[in-house]
Design an enzyme around this catalytic site. Structure first.
Site, PDB file in Angstrom:
ATOM      1  N   GLU A 119     -35.854 127.674 -16.476  1.00  0.00           N
ATOM      2  CA  GLU A 119     -36.357 127.433 -17.824  1.00  0.00           C
ATOM      3  C   GLU A 119     -37.796 126.927 -17.809  1.00  0.00           C
ATOM      4  O   GLU A 119     -38.602 127.316 -18.639  1.00  0.00           O
ATOM      5  CB  GLU A 119     -35.436 126.415 -18.510  1.00  0.00           C
ATOM      6  N   ASP A 120     -38.126 126.095 -16.855  1.00  0.00           N
ATOM      7  CA  ASP A 120     -39.408 125.389 -16.921  1.00  0.00           C
ATOM      8  C   ASP A 120     -40.417 125.750 -15.831  1.00  0.00           C
ATOM      9  O   ASP A 120     -41.470 125.131 -15.743  1.00  0.00           O
ATOM     10  CB  ASP A 120     -39.175 123.868 -16.884  1.00  0.00           C
TER      11      ASP A 120
END
Ligand code: MN
Length: 490
Positions: free
Chosen positions: A76-77
């Site tokens: 996600e990051d």
């Protein structure tokens, strides 16, 4: 702050033969992936990943879960895709990280999204309950660093934690984690209530601690005299949010709380629990109606212990909880303890009977025809003493059961409360003392000509907030009248 050495030490402590190769590879991988990234509190991003991993290691979960905890924010990051994680650490870790990433995309907003949020949590649980455990560990650290976030986010995350995450932790029997989540979120969600409980309880806790410390010495003597082989007795303090909820049920009367500081006795076997109870009751007089056998009749989430409340020699009241070491671990770690306890642990599936309630929830979901009904069903299971009503704009307002339109009005705004004219529930006019139900759409029409609340409202409202604001207003009005009398020219 958690370090990788802490994780390694814990894993070795739980399992001296553990092979740390994969853990170390995962740490290098995560470190590179998050290199240069900072959290809002200014720390390196990896501290969050490590804190999550450490929580899972504490629960003695299997290696895949611990690694997935470390890598949970990578897809996600960072620029590294899930496929890369899967390729390096296998399909199990891949599946867990995918589950956590999916769960992270839902936000708490509005009634429909709320039902949706819960639904996704439960679907994730049914697929693999470890996804939810990782999510809980992730949330725990996010709450610990919540102060760094803007106030609007603090509110949302705190509310979500108390209303969704903590009840789920509780249903999974993870008492320790549940209390931690609640206590961390409490001051952000209800700052005034938090301050009130802390201040109200501070003196009593000190006094009760002294009583308990003295009692522990006597308990140790009594058990030694009766040759109870191996046991430990220590004081345990009630968690602040759990104390708060209990106070709400007891008219906010601290003198009705007997387990502010309790004694916990841990023994090797079930028969020792009853033996100890027998010894204690022979030595100290038990309080009638307060002996609870949660061993013979466990709580719905599996909690087991014997509880009793006795009068000390000086006439004080002390609650004592007796349990085995196994029961203790189950009470603290719940389903996570089950996970490991079965046949040497390491990824064994949870026995089906432990998940009976979960299947029940899944069935509720299948049977429900719409979000409204699903939410109702879930609420009964998870939130038995709170209701959720809607404003005309679609905001969800959380109130205690029995709350009225006046409570609702004060919850929105003090001025709206003072000038409540009429109430519409689901677009129909309703009396101001109507008890609201979950899912009600509530609209308050202001009456500008109204001077303020009247005395009667004090008997109608359910929330402390509304009560205080009404009392405030009325006493201010009285003062004004008196001042008015004195300032009149003769
Ligand atoms: Mn995270």
């Amino acid at each position: 702050m958690a370090t990788f050495d802490d994780v390694k030490n814990l894993v070795l402590q739980n399992n001296p033969e553990a092979d740390l190769t994969m853990l170390e590879l995962a740490y290098d991988f995560a470190n590179k992936a998050h290199a240069g990234q900072k959290r809002l509190d200014g720390t390196d991003y990896i501290t969050h990943s490590l804190a999550t991993e450490l929580t899972l290691a504490k629960m003695n979960l299997d290696q895949d879960t611990i690694i997935a905890g470390l890598l949970h924010d990578v897809p996600e990051d960072t620029a590294i895709p899930l496929e890369e994680v899967e390729k390096n650490f296998g399909p199990q870790v891949g599946k867990l990280v995918r589950g956590v990433t999916k769960l992270g995309k839902i936000k708490y907003r509005g009634l429909e999204r709320y039902a949706e949020n819960l639904r996704k949590m439960f679907v994730a649980m049914a697929e693999d309950v470890r996804v939810v455990i990782i999510k809980l560990a992730d949330r725990l650290h996010n709450l610990k660093t919540l102060a760094a976030l803007p106030p609007v986010k603090q509110q949302r995350i705190a509310q979500e934690s108390i209303e969704i995450y903590a009840p789920i932790a509780n249903r999974l029997g993870m008492g320790e984690l549940r209390s931690e989540l609640e206590d961390l979120a409490f001051p952000f969600l209800y700052p005034d209530e938090y301050t009130w409980v802390k201040q109200a309880a501070a003196g009593k806790i000190e006094a009760q601690k002294k009583i308990v410390d003295k009692m522990i010495v006597e308990v140790n003597d009594a058990l030694a005299e009766n040759t109870v082989a191996s046991f430990s007795a220590h004081g345990r303090m009630k968690h602040v949010f759990s104390l708060y909820k209990k106070l709400l049920r007891k008219d906010r009367d601290l003198s009705k709380i007997y387990d502010l500081v309790a004694i916990r006795i841990i023994v090797p076997e079930v028969k020792d629990c009853y033996h100890v109870l027998w010894i204690l009751h022979g030595r100290w007089r038990p309080m009638p109606g307060r002996i609870k056998d949660y061993i013979a009749q466990p709580k719905p989430n599996g909690y087991q212990s014997l509880h009793t409340t006795v009068f000390t020699d000086d006439g004080h009241i002390v609650e004592i909880q007796i349990r085995t070491q196994v029961m203790h671990e189950l009470a603290e770690y719940g389903i996570a303890a089950h996970w490991y306890a079965k046949e040497g642990g390491m990824g064994t599936r949870v026995p089906r009977e432990q998940l009976g309630w979960l299947e029940q929830l899944m069935k509720l979901q299948k049977d429900a025809t719409n979000d409204q009904e699903y939410l109702e069903n879930l609420k009964i299971t998870l939130f038995h003493d709170r209701i959720f009503v809607l404003t005309p704009k679609g905001d969800v307002i959380n109130l205690p059961e029995g709350a009225t339109p006046i409570d609702f009005a004060y919850h929105i705004h003090t001025e709206l409360g003072h000038h409540t004219g009429s109430a519409y529930i689901n677009e129909k006019i309703a009396a101001l003392d109507t008890k609201l139900k979950s899912g009600d759409l509530v609209e308050i029409k202001e009456d500008k000509s109204r001077k303020g609340p009247n005395e009667d409202w004090l008997t109608i409202v359910q929330t402390r907030m509304a009560k205080e604001k009404i009392q405030d207003f009325l006493s201010r009005q009285r003062r004004m009248r008196i001042l008015d009398l004195f300032s009149r020219k003769p």
